[in-house]
Design a protein around this motif. Structure first.
Motif, PDB file in Angstrom:
ATOM      1  N   PHE A 144      -9.015  -3.207 -11.146  1.00 46.40           N
ATOM      2  CA  PHE A 144     -10.628  -2.985 -11.076  1.00 46.40           C
ATOM      3  C   PHE A 144     -10.447  -1.445 -10.790  1.00 46.40           C
ATOM      4  CE2 PHE A 144     -12.491  -6.810  -8.757  1.00 46.40           C
ATOM      5  CZ  PHE A 144     -12.659  -7.557  -9.940  1.00 46.40           C
ATOM      6  N   GLU A 145      -9.493  -0.869  -9.882  1.00 50.72           N
ATOM      7  CA  GLU A 145      -9.253   0.384  -9.499  1.00 50.72           C
ATOM      8  C   GLU A 145      -9.112   1.181 -10.974  1.00 50.72           C
ATOM      9  OE1 GLU A 145      -7.381   3.233  -5.981  1.00 50.72           O
ATOM     10  OE2 GLU A 145      -6.319   1.531  -6.737  1.00 50.72           O
ATOM     11  N   ARG A 146      -8.186   0.777 -11.709  1.00 51.28           N
ATOM     12  CA  ARG A 146      -7.963   1.318 -12.909  1.00 51.28           C
ATOM     13  C   ARG A 146      -9.009   1.607 -13.773  1.00 51.28           C
ATOM     14  NH1 ARG A 146      -2.442  -1.718 -13.594  1.00 51.28           N
ATOM     15  NH2 ARG A 146      -0.914  -0.485 -12.294  1.00 51.28           N
ATOM     16  N   SER A 147      -9.887   0.561 -13.906  1.00 49.76           N
ATOM     17  CA  SER A 147     -10.985   0.372 -14.613  1.00 49.76           C
ATOM     18  C   SER A 147     -12.369   1.202 -14.095  1.00 49.76           C
ATOM     19  CB  SER A 147     -11.469  -1.103 -14.813  1.00 49.76           C
ATOM     20  OG  SER A 147     -10.359  -1.754 -15.448  1.00 49.76           O
ATOM     21  N   GLY A 148     -12.005   1.689 -12.920  1.00 50.86           N
ATOM     22  CA  GLY A 148     -13.103   2.406 -12.255  1.00 50.86           C
ATOM     23  C   GLY A 148     -14.150   1.740 -11.615  1.00 50.86           C
ATOM     24  N   LEU A 149     -13.968   0.287 -11.455  1.00 47.52           N
ATOM     25  CA  LEU A 149     -14.845  -0.553 -10.866  1.00 47.52           C
ATOM     26  C   LEU A 149     -14.806  -0.363  -9.143  1.00 47.52           C
ATOM     27  CD1 LEU A 149     -14.654  -3.818 -12.861  1.00 47.52           C
ATOM     28  CD2 LEU A 149     -16.182  -1.699 -13.155  1.00 47.52           C
ATOM     29  N   VAL A 150     -13.594  -0.168  -8.628  1.00 43.89           N
ATOM     30  CA  VAL A 150     -13.612   0.041  -7.054  1.00 43.89           C
ATOM     31  C   VAL A 150     -12.790   1.229  -6.850  1.00 43.89           C
ATOM     32  CG1 VAL A 150     -13.877  -2.447  -6.595  1.00 43.89           C
ATOM     33  CG2 VAL A 150     -11.495  -1.326  -6.766  1.00 43.89           C
ATOM     34  N   GLU A 151     -12.882   1.720  -5.642  1.00 40.90           N
ATOM     35  CA  GLU A 151     -11.904   2.574  -5.307  1.00 40.90           C
ATOM     36  C   GLU A 151     -11.275   2.100  -3.970  1.00 40.90           C
ATOM     37  OE1 GLU A 151     -14.492   5.947  -5.032  1.00 40.90           O
ATOM     38  OE2 GLU A 151     -15.551   5.548  -2.980  1.00 40.90           O
ATOM     39  N   ARG A 152     -10.042   2.624  -3.662  1.00 45.19           N
ATOM     40  CA  ARG A 152      -9.451   2.552  -2.429  1.00 45.19           C
ATOM     41  C   ARG A 152      -9.263   3.690  -1.731  1.00 45.19           C
ATOM     42  NH1 ARG A 152      -5.250  -2.316  -3.861  1.00 45.19           N
ATOM     43  NH2 ARG A 152      -5.102  -1.559  -6.190  1.00 45.19           N
ATOM     44  N   ARG A 153      -9.272   3.901  -0.281  1.00 46.21           N
ATOM     45  CA  ARG A 153      -8.876   4.891   0.361  1.00 46.21           C
ATOM     46  C   ARG A 153      -8.194   4.240   1.950  1.00 46.21           C
ATOM     47  NH1 ARG A 153     -14.193   4.170   0.837  1.00 46.21           N
ATOM     48  NH2 ARG A 153     -15.026   4.107   2.958  1.00 46.21           N
ATOM     49  N   PRO A 154      -7.275   5.137   2.294  1.00 47.99           N
ATOM     50  CA  PRO A 154      -6.528   4.732   3.662  1.00 47.99           C
ATOM     51  C   PRO A 154      -7.526   4.293   4.594  1.00 47.99           C
ATOM     52  CG  PRO A 154      -5.761   6.775   2.893  1.00 47.99           C
ATOM     53  CD  PRO A 154      -6.964   6.618   1.888  1.00 47.99           C
ATOM     54  N   PHE A 155      -7.116   3.128   5.317  1.00 43.37           N
ATOM     55  CA  PHE A 155      -7.810   2.474   6.375  1.00 43.37           C
ATOM     56  C   PHE A 155      -7.300   3.286   7.831  1.00 43.37           C
ATOM     57  CE2 PHE A 155      -8.383  -1.300   9.532  1.00 43.37           C
ATOM     58  CZ  PHE A 155      -9.695  -0.772   9.643  1.00 43.37           C
ATOM     59  N   ALA A 156      -8.066   4.038   8.430  1.00 46.30           N
ATOM     60  CA  ALA A 156      -7.731   4.622   9.781  1.00 46.30           C
ATOM     61  C   ALA A 156      -7.301   3.717  10.642  1.00 46.30           C
ATOM     62  CB  ALA A 156      -8.879   5.463  10.286  1.00 46.30           C
ATOM     63  N   GLY A 157      -7.629   2.566  10.758  1.00 46.69           N
ATOM     64  CA  GLY A 157      -7.098   1.470  11.730  1.00 46.69           C
ATOM     65  C   GLY A 157      -5.937   0.936  11.517  1.00 46.69           C
ATOM     66  N   ASP A 158      -5.454   0.947  10.305  1.00 47.65           N
ATOM     67  CA  ASP A 158      -4.136   0.233   9.797  1.00 47.65           C
ATOM     68  C   ASP A 158      -3.415   1.157   8.602  1.00 47.65           C
ATOM     69  OD1 ASP A 158      -1.962  -1.374   9.151  1.00 47.65           O
ATOM     70  OD2 ASP A 158      -3.194  -3.065   9.155  1.00 47.65           O
ATOM     71  N   ALA A 159      -2.414   1.500   8.888  1.00 47.25           N
ATOM     72  CA  ALA A 159      -1.879   2.513   7.968  1.00 47.25           C
ATOM     73  C   ALA A 159      -1.238   1.641   6.584  1.00 47.25           C
ATOM     74  CB  ALA A 159      -0.782   3.289   8.533  1.00 47.25           C
ATOM     75  N   ARG A 160      -1.078   0.310   7.056  1.00 50.22           N
ATOM     76  CA  ARG A 160      -0.683  -0.654   5.839  1.00 50.22           C
ATOM     77  C   ARG A 160      -1.993  -1.088   5.074  1.00 50.22           C
ATOM     78  NH1 ARG A 160       1.551  -5.110   9.552  1.00 50.22           N
ATOM     79  NH2 ARG A 160      -0.417  -4.343  10.421  1.00 50.22           N
ATOM     80  N   SER A 161      -2.992  -0.944   5.416  1.00 49.71           N
ATOM     81  CA  SER A 161      -4.352  -1.137   4.744  1.00 49.71           C
ATOM     82  C   SER A 161      -4.988  -0.076   3.996  1.00 49.71           C
ATOM     83  CB  SER A 161      -5.254  -2.154   5.535  1.00 49.71           C
ATOM     84  OG  SER A 161      -4.561  -3.086   6.154  1.00 49.71           O
ATOM     85  N   ASN A 162      -5.714  -0.497   3.020  1.00 49.94           N
ATOM     86  CA  ASN A 162      -6.830   0.203   2.367  1.00 49.94           C
ATOM     87  C   ASN A 162      -8.202  -0.194   2.347  1.00 49.94           C
ATOM     88  OD1 ASN A 162      -5.008   2.530   1.217  1.00 49.94           O
ATOM     89  ND2 ASN A 162      -4.177   0.740   0.118  1.00 49.94           N
ATOM     90  N   LEU A 163      -9.130   0.679   2.525  1.00 54.07           N
ATOM     91  CA  LEU A 163     -10.631   0.202   2.296  1.00 54.07           C
ATOM     92  C   LEU A 163     -10.999   0.151   1.091  1.00 54.07           C
ATOM     93  CD1 LEU A 163     -12.512   2.205   5.472  1.00 54.07           C
ATOM     94  CD2 LEU A 163     -11.917  -0.210   5.133  1.00 54.07           C
ATOM     95  N   VAL A 164     -11.565  -0.895   0.771  1.00 53.65           N
ATOM     96  CA  VAL A 164     -11.865  -0.993  -0.752  1.00 53.65           C
ATOM     97  C   VAL A 164     -13.439  -1.079  -1.041  1.00 53.65           C
ATOM     98  CG1 VAL A 164     -11.909  -2.523  -2.865  1.00 53.65           C
ATOM     99  CG2 VAL A 164     -10.033  -2.493  -1.292  1.00 53.65           C
ATOM    100  N   SER A 165     -13.889  -0.197  -1.864  1.00 51.16           N
ATOM    101  CA  SER A 165     -15.509  -0.243  -1.985  1.00 51.16           C
ATOM    102  C   SER A 165     -15.933  -0.254  -3.332  1.00 51.16           C
ATOM    103  CB  SER A 165     -16.017   1.109  -1.171  1.00 51.16           C
ATOM    104  OG  SER A 165     -15.405   2.147  -1.561  1.00 51.16           O
TER     105      SER A 165
END
Length: 145
Positions: free
Chosen positions: A76-97
Motif C-alpha cells: 500500500f505504501e509503495r502504491s501511495g495508498l497509505v503512509e507510515r511515520r514513526p510512532f512517538a509512543g513506541d520506537a518499534r511501531s509506525n503510525l499508518v494513515s
C-alpha cells in the motif's frame, strides 16, 4: 421451520448470510470495481476510518496475522495508498494513515456498491423499507446488544 437447537440456529444464520451475500450485493461487489482484493479493501477501510493507527491496531481489529498485514501495508505504501511515520509512543511501531489517493480509490469502489444497493432497495415500497430497517436493527440488537 427453524429449531431452537444450536445447530438449527447456526444453519439459519448461515443460510441468511449466503442469501445476503448473493442478493444485497455486499462487500464482494467492491472487488469488481477495484484492483484490490476484498481483504485489502477491508484493511484500507480500517486504516481510513481509524485515522492514524498502528499495524497492531489493524491486526487486532480485523483478526489478521501481523506478517501478512505488514506485507500488505508495504505494498500500500509503495502504491501511495497509505503512509507510515514513526510512532512517538513506541520506537518499534509506525503510525499508518491513508493518503488522498487511498481514500479516493476506496470512495470510488464504495460508490459502486452504494449504487447497487440503492437499485435493489428502490424496488421496495415505503412500508417494506420500514420493515427492512426494523428487521436489520433487530438483528443488530440481538447479536450485539
Amino acid at each position: 421451520m427453524v429449531s431452537s437447537s444450536s445447530e438449527g440456529l447456526t444453519q439459519a444464520v448461515r443460510r441468511f448470510q449466503w442469501f445476503y451475500a448473493r442478493h444485497a450485493r455486499a462487500p464482494h461487489e467492491v472487488v469488481e470495481h477495484s484492483a484490490l482484493s476484498l481483504m485489502e479493501m477491508r484493511v484500507l477501510f480500517a486504516v481510513m476510518h481509524a485515522g492514524a493507527c498502528t499495524a497492531a491496531d489493524i491486526s487486532r481489529a480485523l483478526g489478521l496475522d501481523t506478517g501478512y498485514l505488514s506485507g500488505m501495508l508495504t505494498q500500500f505504501e509503495r502504491s501511495g495508498l497509505v503512509e507510515r511515520r514513526p510512532f512517538a509512543g513506541d520506537a518499534r511501531s509506525n503510525l499508518v494513515s491513508s493518503t488522498a489517493a487511498g481514500e479516493a480509490g476506496l470512495a470510488a469502489a464504495s460508490a459502486h456498491v452504494r449504487d447497487d444497493v440503492s437499485a435493489t432497495l428502490d424496488a421496495l415500497t415505503p412500508g417494506e423499507r420500514a420493515q427492512l430497517i426494523e428487521s436489520m436493527e433487530r438483528v443488530e440488537r440481538l447479536l450485539f446488544p
